[in-house]
Design a protein around this motif. Structure first.
Motif, PDB file in Angstrom:
ATOM      1  N   LEU A   1      40.823  25.937  32.352  1.00 21.97           N
ATOM      2  CA  LEU A   1      40.383  26.759  31.222  1.00 21.97           C
ATOM      3  C   LEU A   1      41.585  27.578  30.767  1.00 21.97           C
ATOM      4  O   LEU A   1      42.129  28.351  31.563  1.00 21.97           O
ATOM      5  CB  LEU A   1      39.250  27.688  31.684  1.00 21.97           C
ATOM      6  N   PRO A   2      42.019  27.414  29.508  1.00 28.42           N
ATOM      7  CA  PRO A   2      43.179  28.201  29.087  1.00 28.42           C
ATOM      8  C   PRO A   2      42.907  29.697  29.130  1.00 28.42           C
ATOM      9  O   PRO A   2      41.815  30.144  28.767  1.00 28.42           O
ATOM     10  CB  PRO A   2      43.440  27.746  27.648  1.00 28.42           C
ATOM     11  N   LEU A   3      43.881  30.440  29.615  1.00 28.76           N
ATOM     12  CA  LEU A   3      43.838  31.906  29.575  1.00 28.76           C
ATOM     13  C   LEU A   3      45.090  32.339  28.828  1.00 28.76           C
ATOM     14  O   LEU A   3      46.188  31.903  29.165  1.00 28.76           O
ATOM     15  CB  LEU A   3      43.828  32.491  30.993  1.00 28.76           C
ATOM     16  N   THR A   4      44.911  33.167  27.813  1.00 28.24           N
ATOM     17  CA  THR A   4      46.021  33.486  26.915  1.00 28.24           C
ATOM     18  C   THR A   4      46.210  34.989  26.780  1.00 28.24           C
ATOM     19  O   THR A   4      45.282  35.690  26.380  1.00 28.24           O
ATOM     20  CB  THR A   4      45.745  32.891  25.513  1.00 28.24           C
ATOM     21  N   PRO A   5      47.437  35.477  27.086  1.00 27.42           N
ATOM     22  CA  PRO A   5      47.712  36.889  26.801  1.00 27.42           C
ATOM     23  C   PRO A   5      48.006  37.028  25.317  1.00 27.42           C
ATOM     24  O   PRO A   5      48.865  36.325  24.789  1.00 27.42           O
ATOM     25  CB  PRO A   5      48.946  37.177  27.658  1.00 27.42           C
TER      26      PRO A   5
ATOM     27  N   ARG B   1      49.471  34.911  38.542  1.00 27.10           N
ATOM     28  CA  ARG B   1      48.194  34.662  39.231  1.00 27.10           C
ATOM     29  C   ARG B   1      47.130  34.187  38.235  1.00 27.10           C
ATOM     30  O   ARG B   1      46.321  33.307  38.532  1.00 27.10           O
ATOM     31  CB  ARG B   1      47.758  35.980  39.876  1.00 27.10           C
ATOM     32  N   LEU B   2      47.139  34.767  37.035  1.00 22.12           N
ATOM     33  CA  LEU B   2      46.166  34.370  36.014  1.00 22.12           C
ATOM     34  C   LEU B   2      46.442  32.958  35.512  1.00 22.12           C
ATOM     35  O   LEU B   2      45.504  32.195  35.252  1.00 22.12           O
ATOM     36  CB  LEU B   2      46.172  35.384  34.866  1.00 22.12           C
ATOM     37  N   GLN B   3      47.716  32.595  35.399  1.00 23.59           N
ATOM     38  CA  GLN B   3      48.018  31.222  34.962  1.00 23.59           C
ATOM     39  C   GLN B   3      47.614  30.211  36.037  1.00 23.59           C
ATOM     40  O   GLN B   3      47.155  29.115  35.716  1.00 23.59           O
ATOM     41  CB  GLN B   3      49.498  31.070  34.573  1.00 23.59           C
ATOM     42  N   GLU B   4      47.757  30.580  37.303  1.00 28.03           N
ATOM     43  CA  GLU B   4      47.269  29.716  38.384  1.00 28.03           C
ATOM     44  C   GLU B   4      45.761  29.552  38.307  1.00 28.03           C
ATOM     45  O   GLU B   4      45.210  28.464  38.494  1.00 28.03           O
ATOM     46  CB  GLU B   4      47.592  30.339  39.748  1.00 28.03           C
ATOM     47  N   LEU B   5      45.091  30.661  38.036  1.00 26.42           N
ATOM     48  CA  LEU B   5      43.628  30.636  37.909  1.00 26.42           C
ATOM     49  C   LEU B   5      43.221  29.726  36.747  1.00 26.42           C
ATOM     50  O   LEU B   5      42.283  28.920  36.868  1.00 26.42           O
ATOM     51  CB  LEU B   5      43.137  32.071  37.683  1.00 26.42           C
ATOM     52  N   ALA B   6      43.935  29.833  35.626  1.00 30.00           N
ATOM     53  CA  ALA B   6      43.646  28.998  34.462  1.00 30.00           C
ATOM     54  C   ALA B   6      43.768  27.518  34.828  1.00 30.00           C
ATOM     55  O   ALA B   6      42.910  26.704  34.474  1.00 30.00           O
ATOM     56  CB  ALA B   6      44.604  29.341  33.316  1.00 30.00           C
ATOM     57  N   ALA B   7      44.823  27.189  35.566  1.00 31.24           N
ATOM     58  CA  ALA B   7      45.025  25.791  35.963  1.00 31.24           C
ATOM     59  C   ALA B   7      43.895  25.335  36.880  1.00 31.24           C
ATOM     60  O   ALA B   7      43.350  24.241  36.729  1.00 31.24           O
ATOM     61  CB  ALA B   7      46.385  25.638  36.642  1.00 31.24           C
ATOM     62  N   GLY B   8      43.519  26.208  37.820  1.00 33.16           N
ATOM     63  CA  GLY B   8      42.454  25.862  38.770  1.00 33.16           C
ATOM     64  C   GLY B   8      41.107  25.656  38.092  1.00 33.16           C
ATOM     65  O   GLY B   8      40.320  24.801  38.500  1.00 33.16           O
TER      66      GLY B   8
ATOM     67  N   ALA C   1      32.538  31.286  36.440  1.00 35.66           N
ATOM     68  CA  ALA C   1      33.536  31.124  37.510  1.00 35.66           C
ATOM     69  C   ALA C   1      34.740  32.013  37.232  1.00 35.66           C
ATOM     70  O   ALA C   1      35.301  32.633  38.145  1.00 35.66           O
ATOM     71  CB  ALA C   1      33.957  29.656  37.628  1.00 35.66           C
ATOM     72  N   LEU C   2      35.121  32.106  35.969  1.00 38.45           N
ATOM     73  CA  LEU C   2      36.244  32.965  35.605  1.00 38.45           C
ATOM     74  C   LEU C   2      35.923  34.428  35.910  1.00 38.45           C
ATOM     75  O   LEU C   2      36.720  35.129  36.538  1.00 38.45           O
ATOM     76  CB  LEU C   2      36.593  32.791  34.124  1.00 38.45           C
ATOM     77  N   GLY C   3      34.756  34.886  35.457  1.00 41.57           N
ATOM     78  CA  GLY C   3      34.392  36.290  35.670  1.00 41.57           C
ATOM     79  C   GLY C   3      34.421  36.648  37.159  1.00 41.57           C
ATOM     80  O   GLY C   3      34.960  37.687  37.556  1.00 41.57           O
ATOM     81  N   GLN C   4      33.868  35.748  37.984  1.00 38.48           N
ATOM     82  CA  GLN C   4      33.844  36.036  39.425  1.00 38.48           C
ATOM     83  C   GLN C   4      35.260  36.077  40.003  1.00 38.48           C
ATOM     84  O   GLN C   4      35.581  36.928  40.837  1.00 38.48           O
ATOM     85  CB  GLN C   4      32.977  34.996  40.144  1.00 38.48           C
ATOM     86  N   ALA C   5      36.111  35.173  39.510  1.00 43.82           N
ATOM     87  CA  ALA C   5      37.493  35.127  40.026  1.00 43.82           C
ATOM     88  C   ALA C   5      38.327  36.316  39.558  1.00 43.82           C
ATOM     89  O   ALA C   5      39.331  36.651  40.181  1.00 43.82           O
ATOM     90  CB  ALA C   5      38.156  33.817  39.591  1.00 43.82           C
ATOM     91  N   LEU C   6      37.924  36.942  38.465  1.00 49.47           N
ATOM     92  CA  LEU C   6      38.711  38.067  37.921  1.00 49.47           C
ATOM     93  C   LEU C   6      38.509  39.364  38.696  1.00 49.47           C
ATOM     94  O   LEU C   6      39.271  40.322  38.506  1.00 49.47           O
ATOM     95  CB  LEU C   6      38.362  38.293  36.440  1.00 49.47           C
ATOM     96  N   ARG C   7      37.492  39.407  39.561  1.00 52.83           N
ATOM     97  CA  ARG C   7      37.296  40.627  40.358  1.00 52.83           C
ATOM     98  C   ARG C   7      38.518  40.822  41.252  1.00 52.83           C
ATOM     99  O   ARG C   7      38.971  39.898  41.910  1.00 52.83           O
ATOM    100  CB  ARG C   7      36.023  40.529  41.198  1.00 52.83           C
ATOM    101  N   GLY C   8      39.073  42.015  41.193  1.00 51.52           N
ATOM    102  CA  GLY C   8      40.277  42.290  41.975  1.00 51.52           C
ATOM    103  C   GLY C   8      41.564  41.947  41.242  1.00 51.52           C
ATOM    104  O   GLY C   8      42.652  42.251  41.726  1.00 51.52           O
ATOM    105  N   ILE C   9      41.467  41.281  40.083  1.00 52.45           N
ATOM    106  CA  ILE C   9      42.653  40.973  39.270  1.00 52.45           C
ATOM    107  C   ILE C   9      42.599  41.749  37.951  1.00 52.45           C
ATOM    108  O   ILE C   9      43.541  42.438  37.585  1.00 52.45           O
ATOM    109  CB  ILE C   9      42.758  39.453  38.966  1.00 52.45           C
ATOM    110  N   ALA C  10      41.482  41.598  37.240  1.00 52.48           N
ATOM    111  CA  ALA C  10      41.353  42.236  35.917  1.00 52.48           C
ATOM    112  C   ALA C  10      41.077  43.721  36.081  1.00 52.48           C
ATOM    113  O   ALA C  10      40.369  44.144  37.001  1.00 52.48           O
ATOM    114  CB  ALA C  10      40.236  41.573  35.121  1.00 52.48           C
TER     115      ALA C  10
END
Ligand SMILES: [Mg+2]
Length: 327
Positions: free
Chosen positions: A292-296, A282-289, A203-212
């Protein structure tokens, strides 16, 4: 293996794993599978093997092997931002063991069903235990994530926590590690599960399209893999070690060395990706959704190579800085 025996085993343990998708024109049982790819989609393909004595210890639980053989391939498709679809399984077994096959197909099947993957073919043969899965997925044309899009100044992010699986692998093979550990039995079981039942981050990989701007999955440890990602993008990177996400279980288990484990331990199957700094919210919102923690934990730079920093000081390290952790 005699073809009647192979056919009987496929019927008993694997045919039911082929019926989860409507785009399988022809699945298990013919000379090749026939699949109907939707228009407007690119196909993404990957393969990975698990070999006894190389990727797992002799006697490893068959259910875990079934899960991991598929999970490592799902993780590769996650890194591309792809949606998985169809799998092939090539299994070489030293002997026919019904209990082993039942457990293996359960581990494989539960994960396959949860990601809507159909097993559409493969083969069984007699030989040293070797499990090879080939997985095909799809991604909207032109949108697959790559390793090569990072630019100097982009931030380097990782999902989840790092190093748990490597500690869990060692716990599974070395009883003295558990005796010396300050981690609770529950924490140790969680670390072992992080190795035996990794969760591919689809789910993360799919959501990262257009962001990462770039993405890969972590199989060989962040230190080696972040260097690969940066190199593929023609950049270098600075990793800030105090920012590495380390689980409370790993901290309890290895209080002094958890950050080295997070850097060097393999088999995490988390995603490592880069994004411009203005994508952080946007990435922190995605993490909350995704819960799953996302950490820079680093920054790309123009100068090649990987620099490790703690605070503002550079940590010197050689090619194999933490050899004492490799047992
Ligand atoms: Mg990979």
């Amino acid at each position: 293996m005699a073809s009647e025996v192979e056919t009987a085993l496929v019927e008993r343990y694997f045919r039911h794993l082929g019926s989860v998708r409507t785009d399988v024109v022809l699945g298990i049982g013919d000379d090749a599978a026939v699949l109907r790819a939707p228009p407007g989609m690119d196909l993404a393909m990957t393969t990975d093997s698990l070999v006894e004595g190389v990727h797992f210890h002799p006697g490893a639980a068959a259910r875990s092997l079934g899960h991991r053989a598929l999970a490592v391939n799902l993780s590769d498709l996650a890194a591309m931002g792809a949606t998985p679809g169809w799998a092939l399984l090539s299994l070489s077994l030293p002997a026919i063991d019904d209990a082993w096959l039942g457990e293996f197909s359960t581990g494989f099947g539960l994960l396959a069903r949860s990601f809507n993957v159909a097993l559409v073919g493969g083969n069984l043969s007699r030989g040293p235990l070797n499990i090879t899965v080939q997985l095909c997925g799809m991604v909207q044309s032109g949108t697959a994530l790559r390793r090569s899009g990072a630019r100097p100044g982009h931030e380097l992010w990782v999902s989840g926590t790092l190093g748990d699986a490597a500690a869990g692998l060692q716990l599974g093979s070395d009883a003295s590690g558990a005796a010396a550990s300050a981690a609770s039995a529950t924490e140790r079981a969680w670390l072992r599960a992080r190795f035996e039942y990794p969760t591919p981050r689809l789910a993360l990989g799919q959501a990262l399209r257009g962001i990462a701007s770039s993405c890969m999955d972590l199989s060989d440890g962040l230190l080696a893999d972040a260097a690969r990602l940066a190199q593929a993008s023609g950049c270098g990177a600075i990793l800030q070690v105090e920012r590495l996400p380390v689980s409370s279980a790993l901290r309890a288990h290895e209080p002094a060395s958890s950050w080295q484990r997070a850097l060097q331990g393999g088999e995490d199957y988390e995603l490592c990706f880069t994004a411009p700094a203005d994508q952080a919210a946007r990435l922190q919102e995605l993490a909350a959704g995704l819960a799953l923690p996302l950490t820079p934990c680093g920054t790309l730079q123009a100068a090649a190579g990987l620099v490790l920093r703690s605070g503002s000081s550079v940590i010197q390290f050689s090619q194999s800085p933490f050899e004492h952790f490799i047992s």
